[in-house]
Design an enzyme around this catalytic site. Structure first.
Site, PDB file in Angstrom:
ATOM      1  N   SER A  30     127.863  85.913 -24.789  1.00  0.00           N
ATOM      2  CA  SER A  30     129.129  86.353 -25.392  1.00  0.00           C
ATOM      3  C   SER A  30     129.645  85.398 -26.471  1.00  0.00           C
ATOM      4  O   SER A  30     130.503  85.781 -27.262  1.00  0.00           O
ATOM      5  CB  SER A  30     130.181  86.505 -24.291  1.00  0.00           C
ATOM      6  OG  SER A  30     130.390  85.249 -23.647  1.00  0.00           O
ATOM      7  N   GLY A  84     123.604  80.107 -26.901  1.00  0.00           N
ATOM      8  CA  GLY A  84     124.681  79.641 -26.026  1.00  0.00           C
ATOM      9  C   GLY A  84     124.116  78.795 -24.900  1.00  0.00           C
ATOM     10  O   GLY A  84     122.923  78.501 -24.870  1.00  0.00           O
ATOM     11  N   ALA A  85     124.975  78.417 -23.979  1.00  0.00           N
ATOM     12  CA  ALA A  85     124.522  77.635 -22.818  1.00  0.00           C
ATOM     13  C   ALA A  85     125.492  77.837 -21.661  1.00  0.00           C
ATOM     14  O   ALA A  85     126.660  78.167 -21.852  1.00  0.00           O
ATOM     15  CB  ALA A  85     124.441  76.154 -23.165  1.00  0.00           C
ATOM     16  N   GLY A  97     120.427  80.786 -18.994  1.00  0.00           N
ATOM     17  CA  GLY A  97     119.872  81.877 -18.213  1.00  0.00           C
ATOM     18  C   GLY A  97     120.902  82.682 -17.457  1.00  0.00           C
ATOM     19  O   GLY A  97     120.573  83.620 -16.737  1.00  0.00           O
ATOM     20  N   GLU A 105     114.808  83.382 -24.870  1.00  0.00           N
ATOM     21  CA  GLU A 105     115.635  82.366 -25.551  1.00  0.00           C
ATOM     22  C   GLU A 105     114.824  81.109 -25.780  1.00  0.00           C
ATOM     23  O   GLU A 105     114.798  80.537 -26.857  1.00  0.00           O
ATOM     24  CB  GLU A 105     116.881  82.035 -24.709  1.00  0.00           C
ATOM     25  CG  GLU A 105     117.927  83.108 -24.709  1.00  0.00           C
ATOM     26  CD  GLU A 105     119.041  82.818 -23.726  1.00  0.00           C
ATOM     27  OE1 GLU A 105     118.754  82.262 -22.643  1.00  0.00           O
ATOM     28  OE2 GLU A 105     120.195  83.135 -24.033  1.00  0.00           O
ATOM     29  N   LYS A 123     131.765  74.351 -20.888  1.00  0.00           N
ATOM     30  CA  LYS A 123     130.320  74.236 -20.613  1.00  0.00           C
ATOM     31  C   LYS A 123     129.869  72.771 -20.557  1.00  0.00           C
ATOM     32  O   LYS A 123     128.759  72.477 -20.129  1.00  0.00           O
ATOM     33  CB  LYS A 123     129.524  74.983 -21.684  1.00  0.00           C
ATOM     34  CG  LYS A 123     129.926  76.446 -21.866  1.00  0.00           C
ATOM     35  CD  LYS A 123     129.648  77.254 -20.638  1.00  0.00           C
ATOM     36  CE  LYS A 123     129.983  78.728 -20.796  1.00  0.00           C
ATOM     37  NZ  LYS A 123     129.096  79.457 -21.705  1.00  0.00           N
TER      38      LYS A 123
HETATM   39  O1  DER Z   1     122.163  83.349 -20.600  1.00  0.00           O
HETATM   40  C1  DER Z   1     122.232  82.474 -21.483  1.00  0.00           C
HETATM   41  O2  DER Z   1     121.437  81.518 -21.595  1.00  0.00           O
HETATM   42  C2  DER Z   1     123.396  82.521 -22.424  1.00  0.00           C
HETATM   43  O3  DER Z   1     123.127  81.858 -23.622  1.00  0.00           O
HETATM   44  C3  DER Z   1     124.528  81.853 -21.691  1.00  0.00           C
HETATM   45  O4  DER Z   1     124.074  80.637 -21.256  1.00  0.00           O
HETATM   46  C4  DER Z   1     125.767  81.674 -22.536  1.00  0.00           C
HETATM   47  O5  DER Z   1     126.541  82.720 -22.240  1.00  0.00           O
HETATM   48  P1  DER Z   1     128.031  82.849 -22.788  1.00  0.00           P
HETATM   49  O6  DER Z   1     127.980  82.452 -24.256  1.00  0.00           O
HETATM   50  O7  DER Z   1     128.306  84.323 -22.591  1.00  0.00           O
HETATM   51  O8  DER Z   1     128.885  81.950 -21.973  1.00  0.00           O
END
Ligand code: DER
Length: 224
Positions: A30, A84-85, A97, A105, A123
C-alpha cells in the site's frame, strides 16, 4: 488516517529518483501504491519508463496507471526498484512478505542497480522478528518443512485468506514464522534458504541502498 498520509508522502518521494529511459522494479504493497500512482502521472506527462511488476496486484495498478510494462525476457538488469517493507532494522535489513509477494519482490529487487524502500516510520525497528517472518514453501510436504522451521525456534502458521489456504502468485504456500526476535537475520536467512521445501524467505539482507521514511513532521531520506 494519518499512517496513510505517511505512506503517501514516502511513496511519492521515491519518484524523484526515476529518470527518463529507466527500467523500474515495481514493488508491492500500500505504500508503493502511491509511487505507482505518482509515476503514472509523470508517464502521462511524457516520462519514458518501463516497469517489471513484483506481484499481480502491482501489475493491475500499473495497468490502471498506464505505466508501460516489460519483463525479464526483455531485460535482466533494472535501473532502480522501489518497494515497501514490514520491518527495517538499523542495518537496512528488511522483513518483507506481509502482502505475500516476497519471491517476486526479491527477484525484482535483487536484479536492480539500486533498491529504494519506502515506508511509514512504524516500520523502523531495532531488531527484526516481531513481525512474523513470511517464508514461501512448496505445498508438497509443507507440514514437514514447517516442523523443521519449528526446530529453529519459530511457531510457523500456514497463511490463510477467507478461510482457505493462501496461494502465492507462484502457486506456493506461505508460512508466517513467529520468531519474536531475530538476532542474526543473515544467519537465519541462510539456515532457512538451504532447507528442503523452502522456496524463499522474507529476509532481505544487504540489499537496500536507500530508505525513505515518512513520519510526524517530515519525510527522511537515508542512504545506507
Ligand atoms: O509484502 C510486502 O513485502 C510489502 O512490500 C509490505 O512489506 C509493505 O506493505 P505496506 O507498504 O502495505 O505496508
Amino acid at each position: 488516517e494519518q499512517v496513510n498520509l505517511f505512506k503517501k508522502a514516502a511513496g511519492e518521494k521515491a519518484v524523484e529518483y526515476i529518470k527518463d529511459g529507466m527500467i523500474i522494479g515495481l514493488g508491492s504493497g500500500s505504500t508503493v501504491y502511491w509511487t505507482l500512482k505518482k509515476l503514472g502521472e509523470l508517464v502521462e506527462e511524457g516520462l519514458n519508463v518501463k516497469g517489471i511488476p513484483s506481484s499481480l496486484r502491482t501489475e493491475g495498478w500499473a495497468k490502471e496507471f498506464k505505466i508501460p510494462l516489460t519483463d525479464f525476457s526483455e531485460v535482466q538488469t533494472l535501473d532502480i526498484a522501489i518497494d515497501g517493507a514490514d520491518e527495517i532494522d538499523p542495518d537496512f535489513n528488511l522483513t518483507k512478505g506481509g502482502g505475500g509477494s516476497l519471491v517476486r519482490e526479491k527477484m525484482v529487487d535483487a536484479h536492480s542497480k539500486k533498491l529504494i524502500i519506502v515506508a511509514d516510520e512504524s516500520k523502523m525497528v531495532s531488531q527484526l522478528g516481531e513481525f512474523p517472518l513470511p517464508v514461501e514453501v512448496l505445498p508438497f510436504g509443507w507440514e514437514v518443512t514447517a516442523k523443521k522451521i519449528e526446530a529453529l525456534g519459530a511457531k510457523p502458521v500456514l497463511r490463510e485468506r477467507e478461510d482457505s489456504i493462501f496461494i502465492s502468485n507462484n502457486g506456493n504456500y506461505i508460512l508466517d514464522c513467529h520468531f519474536h526476535t531475530i538476532a542474526d537475520p543473515k544467519k537465519l536467512h541462510h539456515e532457512l534458504k538451504q532447507m528442503l521445501g523452502v522456496v524463499e524467505t522474507g529476509l532481505f539482507i544487504d540489499m537496500t541502498d536507500t530508505i525513505i521514511i515518512a513520519g510526524q513532521n517530515e519525510v527522511k531520506v537515508i542512504d545506507h
